[in-house]
Design a protein around this motif. Structure first.
Motif, mmCIF file in Angstrom:
data_model
loop_
_atom_site.group_PDB
_atom_site.id
_atom_site.type_symbol
_atom_site.label_atom_id
_atom_site.label_comp_id
_atom_site.label_asym_id
_atom_site.label_seq_id
_atom_site.Cartn_x
_atom_site.Cartn_y
_atom_site.Cartn_z
ATOM 1 N N ASP A 95 0.833 -1.204 0.000
ATOM 2 C CA ASP A 95 0.000 0.000 0.000
ATOM 3 C C ASP A 95 0.869 1.256 0.000
ATOM 4 N N TYR A 96 1.888 1.229 0.830
ATOM 5 C CA TYR A 96 2.811 2.359 0.945
ATOM 6 C C TYR A 96 3.511 2.628 -0.390
ATOM 7 N N MET A 97 4.000 1.556 -1.022
ATOM 8 C CA MET A 97 4.676 1.710 -2.310
ATOM 9 C C MET A 97 3.700 2.186 -3.385
ATOM 10 N N GLY A 98 2.476 1.670 -3.347
ATOM 11 C CA GLY A 98 1.472 2.108 -4.302
ATOM 12 C C GLY A 98 1.177 3.590 -4.175
ATOM 13 N N GLU A 99 1.185 4.089 -2.954
ATOM 14 C CA GLU A 99 0.973 5.524 -2.745
ATOM 15 C C GLU A 99 2.120 6.335 -3.328
ATOM 16 N N VAL A 100 3.350 5.856 -3.159
ATOM 17 C CA VAL A 100 4.500 6.556 -3.732
ATOM 18 C C VAL A 100 4.366 6.630 -5.254
ATOM 19 N N ILE A 101 3.969 5.523 -5.872
ATOM 20 C CA ILE A 101 3.813 5.500 -7.323
ATOM 21 C C ILE A 101 2.713 6.449 -7.768
ATOM 22 N N ALA A 102 1.567 6.398 -7.093
ATOM 23 C CA ALA A 102 0.429 7.220 -7.502
ATOM 24 C C ALA A 102 0.678 8.701 -7.243
ATOM 25 N N GLU A 103 1.219 9.021 -6.086
ATOM 26 C CA GLU A 103 1.411 10.428 -5.715
ATOM 27 C C GLU A 103 2.452 11.127 -6.594
ATOM 28 N N ASN A 104 3.359 10.345 -7.178
ATOM 29 C CA ASN A 104 4.444 10.938 -7.961
ATOM 30 C C ASN A 104 4.360 10.599 -9.452
ATOM 31 N N ASP A 105 3.221 10.058 -9.858
ATOM 32 C CA ASP A 105 2.965 9.758 -11.269
ATOM 33 C C ASP A 105 4.072 8.894 -11.864
#
Length: 499
Positions: A95-105
């Motif tokens: 979940d944490y890694m997915g947020e990094v990917i989504a938040e930074n395109d």
């Protein structure tokens, strides 16, 4: 679980070119992509990932209870605050890694299901040509890059390490490696033996103990465990004061790193005292005889990883009789279990071989430089990041005594600084070479066995680059030194050759 950016990117075109190619979309590759977007925003790049999603080790391992064995304040990135418990489940980390990917395109840069077969460097063209196969179509094509950033990890994801024990083929029960956990495995009411004594075994045993008829931890020799509550008092206090999460992350991270530095120092300088403390913690849960026989290692603390067990769950399961531990060596398998060298037999319906990894060097990709095959074990490492004879390439090998991701951030700073320096010099190629003053330097195995000696590394040490006896020609495994040394590297030192 965060799913943003899990869709497979558009099909790669033949001869598509990037300034930088990142290999792997695990914790290292996602961190590398983030830093490239921030520190070198004008460079084109792509991330090639063999799996169909991000996550690396946290996707490979699906056994019950799979969790981190490093705290997430330091295993998490320095730029993304961690707000959960220090020890996190695989799902929470994803979940944490997915947020990094989504938040930074970052998703638009990632090509999932792209497996690299070969990597060929051409000095004439000053670029890497990668032969890539798509998992979904079987199509094979080429992608080129000016710079290669290897973030693929250190072990073979397809197959874990299982020793070839005598009689294994005669065993009628089921043998499972945690790295290849089958979705249909039913261990309820079964007799289970877990072979191993590391973090995987320590996680598995308490996770399944409540459902098994009985679970036995079978270890060849004891390891050190650190039982502690899965909480961070400092972070909790700061949250109660409504301090900003970015401040909490940085303050807590610094405190943990300071405490770990002191622990590592004492493990070397005061091994008897540290051993007494670790065994004393075990005695809070277990009787003296159990601690003496099964949890008193033969080596000093930190020659292998010290496995963290949140809230002492492994010890609690043993104390409650839901699990037991046997310290012995395997003589062979029978049709119904395991025969030990002591003469005892452990009957088992299921055997779980938590026996470690197979070391994978550079993702098992076939490398050539100007048509010549590369044998990684014949190279010399530059600070565990670059290797002689391999131009325009950096790889990430993390820390053993500190969180892997700490080095992801440090190496990313180095790579971005190196790429910027190359452009300023008008250089299309950089490689590391031994300098004249290094001519008589002794070349040694990648790491000193007296310093650190886990089984997967000692089995595959011949595959790893050599090290020298000078700081710049070794991976010293000391984050607390490297956090100052790596930013201070002189990129015009004679070890760097530009053209």
């Amino acid at each position: 679980m965060a799913t943003a950016a899990r869709a497979v990117a558009p099909q790669s075109a033949a001869a598509e070119h990037f300034d930088v190619l990142i290999v792997g979309a695990g914790i290292s590759g996602v961190g590398a992509a983030y830093h490239l977007t921030r520190q070198c925003p004008d460079l084109s790049f792509a991330v090639l990932e063999a799996k169909d999603t991000f996550g690396g080790t946290w996707v490979t391992h699906r056994y019950p209870g799979v969790r981190s064995d490093s705290d997430l304040y330091t295993f998490g990135y320095r730029f993304k605050p961690w707000v959960g418990n220090p020890i996190a489940s695989a799902g929470e980390i994803l979940d944490y890694m997915g947020e990094v990917i989504a938040e930074n395109d970052l998703g638009r840069h990632i090509r999932y299901g792209h497996r690299i077969e070969r990597a060929a460097w051409s000095s004439a063209a000053a670029r890497w040509t990668l032969t890539v196969t798509r998992n979904d179509t079987g199509e094979t094509f080429e992608i080129t890059a000016g710079f290669l950033w290897m973030c693929q990890g250190y072990y073979r994801h397809e197959q874990g390490y299982t020793p070839d024990w005598p009689g294994l083929g005669d065993y009628r029960g089921r043998v499972v490696h945690p790295q290849s956990w089958p979705a249909d495995l039913d261990y309820k009411g079964k007799r289970v033996v877990v072979i191993g004594s590391g973090a995987t075994a320590a996680t598995l045993v308490p996770a399944i103990a409540g459902d098994c008829a009985h679970v036995t931890l079978l270890q060849r020799s004891p390891t050190y465990f650190l039982p502690a509550k899965n909480a961070n008092d400092l972070a909790d206090q700061l949250r109660a004061l409504e301090v900003d999460e970015s401040w909490i992350h940085e303050i807590t991270r610094r405190k943990i790193l300071a405490d770990q530095e002191e622990f590592c120092r004492r493990a070397v300088e005061e091994p008897e005292a540290v051993t007494a403390e670790l065994l004393g913690a075990a005695r809070l849960f277990l009787d003296e005889e159990t601690v003496r026989r099964h949890f008193t290692p033969r080596y000093r603390p930190w020659q292998q990883r010290v496995a963290f067990i949140p809230d002492g769950d492994l010890f609690q399961g043993i104390a409650a009789g839901k699990a037991s531990v046997v310290t012995d060596e395997i003589e062979g398998f029978t049709a119904t279990g395991i025969r030990l060298k002591s003469g005892a037999v452990l009957e088992a319906d299921i055997v779980i071989t938590a026996t470690g990894f197979n070391l994978s060097v550079l993702g098992d990709i076939a490398f050539t430089v100007d048509g010549r095959p590369v044998t990684f074990g014949d190279t010399v490492t530059y600070r565990g990041m670059m290797a002689t004879g391999l131009p325009n390439m950096v790889w990430i090998m993390g820390y053993f005594r500190a969180s892997w991701t700490l080095r992801v951030d440090l190496v990313a700073d180095f790579v971005c600084r190196l790429l910027t320096h190359m452009r300023a010099k008008g250089a299309a190629k950089v490689e590391v070479r031994l300098r004249p003053e290094d001519a008589d330097m002794p070349l040694l195995p990648f790491i000193d066995g007296e310093n650190f000696n886990p089984g997967y590394l000692t089995r595959g040490l011949h595959l790893m680059p050599k090290r020298g006896d000078k700081p710049e020609w070794q991976h010293n495994q000391d984050y607390w030194r490297e956090r100052k040394e790596l930013p201070a590297i002189d990129l015009d030192d004679g070890a760097f050759v530009y053209s």
